[in-house]
Motif scaffolding. Structure first.
Motif, PDB file in Angstrom:
ATOM      1  N   GLU A  52       0.809  -1.213   0.000  1.00 43.98           N
ATOM      2  CA  GLU A  52       0.000   0.000   0.000  1.00 43.98           C
ATOM      3  C   GLU A  52       0.846   1.268   0.000  1.00 43.98           C
ATOM      4  N   GLU A  53       2.063   1.224   0.546  1.00 43.66           N
ATOM      5  CA  GLU A  53       2.828   2.456   0.737  1.00 43.66           C
ATOM      6  C   GLU A  53       3.130   3.193  -0.569  1.00 43.66           C
ATOM      7  N   PRO A  54       3.563   2.527  -1.663  1.00 38.13           N
ATOM      8  CA  PRO A  54       3.790   3.282  -2.899  1.00 38.13           C
ATOM      9  C   PRO A  54       2.517   3.953  -3.423  1.00 38.13           C
ATOM     10  N   VAL A  55       1.375   3.305  -3.235  1.00 38.84           N
ATOM     11  CA  VAL A  55       0.109   3.901  -3.668  1.00 38.84           C
ATOM     12  C   VAL A  55      -0.238   5.080  -2.765  1.00 38.84           C
ATOM     13  N   ALA A  56       0.008   4.935  -1.467  1.00 44.78           N
ATOM     14  CA  ALA A  56      -0.211   6.056  -0.542  1.00 44.78           C
ATOM     15  C   ALA A  56       0.662   7.239  -0.937  1.00 44.78           C
ATOM     16  N   ALA A  57       1.902   6.955  -1.367  1.00 49.92           N
ATOM     17  CA  ALA A  57       2.810   8.035  -1.788  1.00 49.92           C
ATOM     18  C   ALA A  57       2.270   8.741  -3.029  1.00 49.92           C
ATOM     19  N   LEU A  58       1.689   7.973  -3.964  1.00 51.84           N
ATOM     20  CA  LEU A  58       1.100   8.571  -5.159  1.00 51.84           C
ATOM     21  C   LEU A  58      -0.105   9.439  -4.800  1.00 51.84           C
ATOM     22  N   ILE A  59      -0.905   8.981  -3.848  1.00 51.52           N
ATOM     23  CA  ILE A  59      -2.056   9.778  -3.415  1.00 51.52           C
ATOM     24  C   ILE A  59      -1.586  11.068  -2.750  1.00 51.52           C
ATOM     25  N   ARG A  60      -0.573  10.959  -1.873  1.00 55.12           N
ATOM     26  CA  ARG A  60      -0.049  12.155  -1.211  1.00 55.12           C
ATOM     27  C   ARG A  60       0.498  13.144  -2.229  1.00 55.12           C
ATOM     28  N   GLU A  61       1.213  12.636  -3.235  1.00 58.51           N
ATOM     29  CA  GLU A  61       1.757  13.504  -4.286  1.00 58.51           C
ATOM     30  C   GLU A  61       0.639  14.213  -5.040  1.00 58.51           C
ATOM     31  N   ALA A  62      -0.407  13.461  -5.385  1.00 60.96           N
ATOM     32  CA  ALA A  62      -1.543  14.053  -6.114  1.00 60.96           C
ATOM     33  C   ALA A  62      -2.213  15.134  -5.278  1.00 60.96           C
ATOM     34  N   LEU A  63      -2.372  14.887  -3.977  1.00 59.30           N
ATOM     35  CA  LEU A  63      -3.031  15.863  -3.111  1.00 59.30           C
ATOM     36  C   LEU A  63      -2.147  17.089  -2.876  1.00 59.30           C
ATOM     37  N   ASP A  64      -0.826  16.880  -2.831  1.00 57.54           N
ATOM     38  CA  ASP A  64       0.089  18.025  -2.742  1.00 57.54           C
ATOM     39  C   ASP A  64      -0.019  18.894  -3.993  1.00 57.54           C
ATOM     40  N   GLU A  65      -0.097  18.252  -5.162  1.00 63.52           N
ATOM     41  CA  GLU A  65      -0.240  18.997  -6.414  1.00 63.52           C
ATOM     42  C   GLU A  65      -1.586  19.704  -6.461  1.00 63.52           C
ATOM     43  N   GLN A  66      -2.616  19.070  -5.912  1.00 61.23           N
ATOM     44  CA  GLN A  66      -3.920  19.730  -5.831  1.00 61.23           C
ATOM     45  C   GLN A  66      -3.825  20.973  -4.948  1.00 61.23           C
ATOM     46  N   GLN A  67      -3.149  20.863  -3.820  1.00 63.24           N
ATOM     47  CA  GLN A  67      -3.004  21.990  -2.911  1.00 63.24           C
ATOM     48  C   GLN A  67      -2.299  23.159  -3.583  1.00 63.24           C
ATOM     49  N   ARG A  68      -1.364  22.854  -4.492  1.00 63.02           N
ATOM     50  CA  ARG A  68      -0.630  23.899  -5.220  1.00 63.02           C
ATOM     51  C   ARG A  68      -1.410  24.410  -6.429  1.00 63.02           C
ATOM     52  N   GLU A  70      -2.130  22.657  -9.129  1.00 64.02           N
ATOM     53  CA  GLU A  70      -1.575  22.095 -10.365  1.00 64.02           C
ATOM     54  C   GLU A  70      -2.369  20.913 -10.901  1.00 64.02           C
ATOM     55  N   ARG A  71      -3.225  20.346 -10.075  1.00 65.68           N
ATOM     56  CA  ARG A  71      -3.871  19.072 -10.435  1.00 65.68           C
ATOM     57  C   ARG A  71      -5.177  18.945  -9.661  1.00 65.68           C
ATOM     58  N   LEU A  72      -6.138  18.232 -10.238  1.00 60.96           N
ATOM     59  CA  LEU A  72      -7.361  17.872  -9.529  1.00 60.96           C
ATOM     60  C   LEU A  72      -7.572  16.374  -9.729  1.00 60.96           C
ATOM     61  N   PRO A  73      -7.199  15.554  -8.739  1.00 58.67           N
ATOM     62  CA  PRO A  73      -7.262  14.098  -8.906  1.00 58.67           C
ATOM     63  C   PRO A  73      -8.577  13.498  -8.441  1.00 58.67           C
ATOM     64  N   PHE A  74      -8.974  12.432  -9.121  1.00 59.01           N
ATOM     65  CA  PHE A  74     -10.211  11.717  -8.809  1.00 59.01           C
ATOM     66  C   PHE A  74      -9.928  10.225  -8.654  1.00 59.01           C
ATOM     67  N   ALA A  75     -10.716   9.569  -7.820  1.00 62.60           N
ATOM     68  CA  ALA A  75     -10.793   8.115  -7.823  1.00 62.60           C
ATOM     69  C   ALA A  75     -11.911   7.708  -8.771  1.00 62.60           C
ATOM     70  N   VAL A  76     -11.652   6.698  -9.591  1.00 64.54           N
ATOM     71  CA  VAL A  76     -12.671   6.141 -10.479  1.00 64.54           C
ATOM     72  C   VAL A  76     -13.340   4.992  -9.732  1.00 64.54           C
TER      73      VAL A  76
END
Length: 207
Positions: A52-68, A70-76
């Protein structure tokens, strides 16, 4: 006088095959399961996650980019099972020039060829043009990824050209990237085409 800049923020979008939910850590367990297949990552330049940790890291990265901004991530999310089966994002967001890209799209192989990613992309295009007032929605894919290229063309996007030597990937491969777009002028025709395709498959139109 320039029009007002786009306001892009978290939103839930629902179709008949998938629901797009703002990405969060609540999706971690499902996404770790969905992501544990080598073929998901062939063109995304990430190692296949085995925990799970690499996926958690990808989620954290996406949310950091959202905070900046730069990105709006969604779960399908599969509407039948209620499980998250992949992810997709608005990226390369230009609020001033009212454009964005739909990217970072991946899906569990069990949901390939089910219409899931097509509907997810349709929902995001519809929201971008009808609600955000976008004038351009772009797509980009690896020049080797013929499956993705056909899927993007099936969405009514026009091929614009190839960025040669665009990226150096993790394995040293030099990637060429093919760009596609749908513009605000294209959207009425593209929208009718996509809805006609849904009707032919017995699905309700999205509008």
């Amino acid at each position: 006088m320039k029009p007002e800049a786009m306001t892009v923020g978290p939103v839930e979008l629902s179709g008949s095959v998938v629901r797009l939910e703002p990405l969060s850590m609540k999706h971690l367990g499902d996404l770790a399961e969905a992501a544990s297949h080598d073929q998901v990552w062939t063109y995304l330049d990430e190692a296949t996650p085995t925990t799970e940790e690499p996926v958690a890291a990808l989620i954290r990265e996406a949310l950091d980019e959202q905070q900046r901004g730069e990105r709006l991530p969604f779960a399908v999310v599969d509407v039948v099972s209620g499980k998250a089966v992949g992810s997709i994002s608005y990226i390369d967001i230009s609020r001033t020039h009212r454009g964005l890209e739909i990217g970072w799209a991946w899906l569990a192989p069990s949901h390939w060829r089910t219409g899931a990613i097509r509907e997810a992309s349709h929902l995001l295009m519809r929201h971008a043009f009808n609600e955000l007032g976008a004038i351009r929605v772009a797509f980009m894919t690896d020049s080797r990824n013929t499956r993705s290229q056909q899927a993007i063309k099936g969405l009514g996007a026009m091929e614009e050209g190839t960025f040669r030597n665009h990226r150096i990937l993790r394995d040293g491969h030099i990637r060429h990237s093919i760009y596609y777009s749908v513009t605000a002028e294209d959207w009425p025709t593209v929208s009718r085409m996509l809805d006609a395709g849904r009707a032919a498959r017995g699905l309700p139109t999205l509008g």
